[in-house]
Design a protein around this motif. Structure first.
Motif, short mmCIF file in Angstrom:
data_model
loop_
_atom_site.label_atom_id
_atom_site.label_comp_id
_atom_site.label_asym_id
_atom_site.label_seq_id
_atom_site.Cartn_x
_atom_site.Cartn_y
_atom_site.Cartn_z
N LEU A 242 0.64 -1.13 -0.50
CA LEU A 242 -0.17 0.52 -0.11
C LEU A 242 0.86 1.30 -0.58
N SER A 243 2.15 1.60 0.59
CA SER A 243 3.00 2.15 0.64
C SER A 243 3.33 2.30 -0.76
N ASN A 244 4.03 1.64 -1.30
CA ASN A 244 5.01 1.40 -2.57
C ASN A 244 3.90 1.92 -3.55
N LYS A 245 2.42 1.64 -3.56
CA LYS A 245 0.96 1.95 -4.37
C LYS A 245 0.94 3.41 -4.12
N LEU A 246 0.75 4.04 -3.41
CA LEU A 246 0.94 5.83 -2.51
C LEU A 246 1.84 6.44 -3.32
N GLN A 247 3.14 6.03 -3.03
CA GLN A 247 3.99 6.71 -3.83
C GLN A 247 4.07 7.01 -5.02
N LEU A 279 2.90 -6.10 -11.07
CA LEU A 279 1.32 -6.51 -9.85
C LEU A 279 1.53 -5.20 -9.31
N THR A 280 2.78 -4.32 -9.05
CA THR A 280 2.35 -3.00 -7.81
C THR A 280 1.91 -1.92 -9.22
N VAL A 281 2.80 -1.86 -10.02
CA VAL A 281 2.63 -0.59 -11.21
C VAL A 281 1.37 -0.57 -11.65
N ASN A 282 1.32 -1.73 -12.24
CA ASN A 282 -0.17 -1.99 -13.15
C ASN A 282 -1.07 -2.17 -12.32
N TYR A 371 13.84 1.86 -10.23
CA TYR A 371 14.45 1.40 -9.90
C TYR A 371 14.18 0.73 -8.24
N GLY A 372 14.38 -0.44 -8.15
CA GLY A 372 13.64 -0.85 -7.45
C GLY A 372 13.91 -2.38 -6.99
N LEU A 373 13.58 -3.59 -6.34
CA LEU A 373 13.69 -5.03 -6.11
C LEU A 373 12.63 -6.04 -5.47
N SER A 374 12.82 -6.44 -5.52
CA SER A 374 11.06 -7.70 -5.48
C SER A 374 11.21 -7.05 -3.47
N GLU A 375 12.69 -6.86 -2.71
CA GLU A 375 12.30 -7.01 -1.44
C GLU A 375 11.91 -5.38 -1.05
N THR A 376 11.64 -4.86 -2.46
CA THR A 376 11.40 -2.51 -2.28
C THR A 376 10.02 -2.53 -2.57
N GLY A 395 17.58 7.88 -10.90
CA GLY A 395 16.69 8.45 -10.51
C GLY A 395 17.02 9.33 -8.86
N LEU A 396 15.59 9.71 -8.13
CA LEU A 396 16.08 9.77 -6.80
C LEU A 396 14.83 9.12 -6.24
N PRO A 397 15.11 8.77 -4.97
CA PRO A 397 14.45 7.92 -3.62
C PRO A 397 13.05 8.85 -3.75
N ILE A 398 11.93 7.98 -3.61
CA ILE A 398 10.73 7.83 -3.75
C ILE A 398 10.07 9.02 -2.56
N SER A 399 9.05 9.36 -2.27
CA SER A 399 8.59 9.83 -0.72
C SER A 399 8.87 8.63 0.45
N SER A 400 9.46 8.73 1.67
CA SER A 400 9.36 9.37 2.31
C SER A 400 10.47 7.62 2.68
N THR A 401 10.98 7.91 1.61
CA THR A 401 12.50 6.57 1.59
C THR A 401 13.57 7.54 1.34
N ASP A 402 14.68 6.88 2.10
CA ASP A 402 16.15 7.52 2.27
C ASP A 402 17.37 6.46 1.60
#
Length: 566
Positions: A242-247, A279-282, A371-376, A395-402
């Motif tokens: 849900l967090s990644n979807k909202l990001q 899964l997440t993006v679509n 950029y990302g991984l299954s783990e993120t 790119g840049l870290p997306i919202s709430s991501t360090d």
């Protein structure tokens, strides 16, 4: 101009990427609107009831129909004595039954185990045994694989569907073509299996009980490789996804700053839904936005994919470098009207600058690389959605991501210095399924996930990947781990030793090359490849075989893959 350049020597200011954010993108996520993915589905199906949620081969499924079908699947699963938290595997390509099964499993309070339909029996057995899956939904084309391993697993419920089962009258023709003409369904026999429609019928007479899901409950076990060569399940919670979807939604808003947003977004879903990217993006972001996802069962059929592009008024197209390239190499692609295309999202593997520039010329839409991984879950960084600039970076870290660049001692490095890319955020997995030691190795004490990728950050907060710490091979966006290939090779009685490395490949980015020391002097390249076909899914199979009398080794006897890559 390329925005990536090294800036050696300077200490990193705190979160330099925030100054580069689009103005409308917040640095931090607001509170999540939903407690679970099941709640997201239920709310979207009410809000967008009459819209088309998914379509496949000309057949559409509205959000209202999706709610009804997933409710039946969920009720049947609960009535089949499955308890909250039990795992259910889904082994299907992009057909309507896939999202119906996945969201039905989630609504029942169960955990989805995504399975690549092309897995060999060896690969499938490991994933089913490791996850402890108690049920599986499978397309009949792959039922023969399930049949071979079923007795060695905890699976007690098998639901088999056909390509045409949800397509109405047209489905009869599709099934005839698939089964009899193209002969794409090997013979199989699974006693007491049920068809998809049987399950829907039985579920119609059952009651769906509240699942009581909370954000910390597991939603998916998303299997990924490991340095040990053994696939392990990344534990993704409802809150993670849900967090990644909202990001992603927050970043997508910026793509419409300079143009009007359509009332209904059309997503072309050519990437497989069993892969975390689609899964997440679509599926998840599309669900949240009331979008229409056009499912493509076979993205390798490029002419058919071009036709889908031509007729579907696509607004959002997630893809891989190899897919973008294949489409542009089709002569009919340039004839498509791309006026509706707002954004093309590149992930899974590096997007090459010539591909991005040519894509922009042909479509008028820039490829935004992330950029990302299954783990993120998977997205950790992205380039700006509102900018046509191709940075050549992740790119840049997306919202709430360090994002932190660290050395071998786990210390943060200054801007411009190369180290391991480490990620922290609400989308980072809870750990690896039943593998506390692997989890401990992957996570830092302060909550960062060690990606295994080496890179540096510039003054604007853009990160560039320069190398891999791990020996992972990236084939068309899929992770391939040398240890697994070598372990399979070692199973052959004619092989004494083997080592796998990645080599550059114009089509897939990288391809697997296997170095072999023979035990049997009569062993041939064909023998080795046939063995790999039997034990490895297509993208993992060595494209190249080289026989050697010995392999380079360290003083303690470890095979030196780096010497084989040179």
């Amino acid at each position: 101009m390329n925005s990536i350049s090294a800036h050696p020597g300077g200490e990193r200011p705190d979160k330099p990427w925030l100054a580069t954010y689009p103005a409308i993108v917040p640095a931090e996520l607001p509170a999540l609107e939903y407690e679970s993915l099941a709640e997201l589905l239920e709310e979207s199906c009410v809000r967008y009831a009459d819209r088309i949620a998914f379509s496949s081969m000309g057949k559409t499924l509205t959000y209202r129909q999706l709610e009804s079908q997933t409710r039946k699947i969920a009720a049947w699963l609960q009535a089949s004595s499955l308890q909250k938290g039990d795992r259910v595997a889904v082994m299907m390509p992009n057909v309507l039954q896939n999202p119906i099964a996945v969201y039905g499993i989630l609504r029942a309070g169960l955990v989805v185990v995504n399975v690549n339909p092309l897995y060999t029996p060896r690969e499938l057995e490991h994933q089913l045994r490791d996850s402890g899956a108690k049920a599986i939904f499978v397309l009949e084309n792959f039922a023969h694989t399930v049949q071979q391993v079923l007795d060695h697993t905890d699976v007690r419920h098998v639901v088999v569907t056909s390509l045409g089962e949800m397509l109405g009258a047209k489905g009869l023709i599709v099934n005839l073509l698939v089964r009899k003409v193209k002969k794409l369904v090997p013979a199989w026999s699974i006693p007491r299996h049920k068809t998809f429609k049987q399950v829907l019928g039985e579920g119609d007479g059952a009651t769906l009980k509240p699942s009581g899901l909370v954000g910390s409950d597991i939603a998916f076990l998303q299997y990924t490789g490991g340095t040990t060569g053994i696939a392990k399940g990344a534990v993704l919670t409802h809150k993670n996804l849900l967090s990644n979807k909202l990001q992603l939604e927050l970043w997508l808003k910026s793509a419409f700053e300079k143009r009007q947003r359509p009332d209904v977004l059309n997503f072309l879903c050519a990437l497989p839904l069993y892969h975390i990217f689609a899964l997440t993006v679509n599926s998840l972001m599309g669900m949240s936005l009331g979008a229409h996802n056009i499912l493509v069962a076979n993205p390798r059929d490029i002419p058919a994919l071009v036709r889908e592009f031509s007729k579907s008024n696509v607004h959002v197209f997630p893809g891989l470098n190899t897919l973008f390239n294949a489409l542009m190499n089709n002569p009919d692609f340039a004839k498509v009207d791309f006026s509706s295309l707002v954004i093309s999202l590149g992930g899974g593997m590096a997007v090459q600058r010539p591909v991005a520039e040519r894509w922009l010329t042909i479509t008028g839409s820039h490829i935004t690389e992330g950029y990302g991984l299954s783990e993120t879950s998977p997205v950790a960084t992205a380039n700006r959605f509102d900018s046509p600039e191709f940075t050549g970076s992740i790119g840049l870290p997306i919202s709430s991501t360090d994002l932190d660049i660290r050395n071998e001692d786990d210390a943060s490095l200054p801007l411009g210095e190369i180290g391991e890319i480490c990620i922290r955020g609400p989308q980072v997995m809870a750990g690896y399924w039943n593998k506390p030691e692997e989890t401990a190795r992957a996570m830092t004490p302060d909550g960062y996930f060690r990606t295994g990728d080496m890179g540096f950050m510039d003054a604007r907060g853009y990160t560039k990947i320069v190398d891999r710490k791990k020996d992972m091979i990236l084939v068309s966006g899929f992770n391939v781990y040398p240890n697994e290939i070598e372990e399979v090779a070692a199973m052959h009685p004619g092989i004494l030793e083997a080592a796998a490395v990645g080599v550059a490949d114009g089509h897939s980015g990288e391809a697997v090359k296997l170095f072999v020391v023979r035990k049997d002097p009569d062993l041939t390249e064909a023998d080795v490849k046939a063995h790999c076909v039997a034990n490895l899914t297509n993208y993992k199979r060595p494209r190249f075989i080289e026989f050697r009398t010995e392999l380079p080794k360290s003083p303690v006897g470890k095979i030196l893959r780096k010497d084989l890559r040179t």
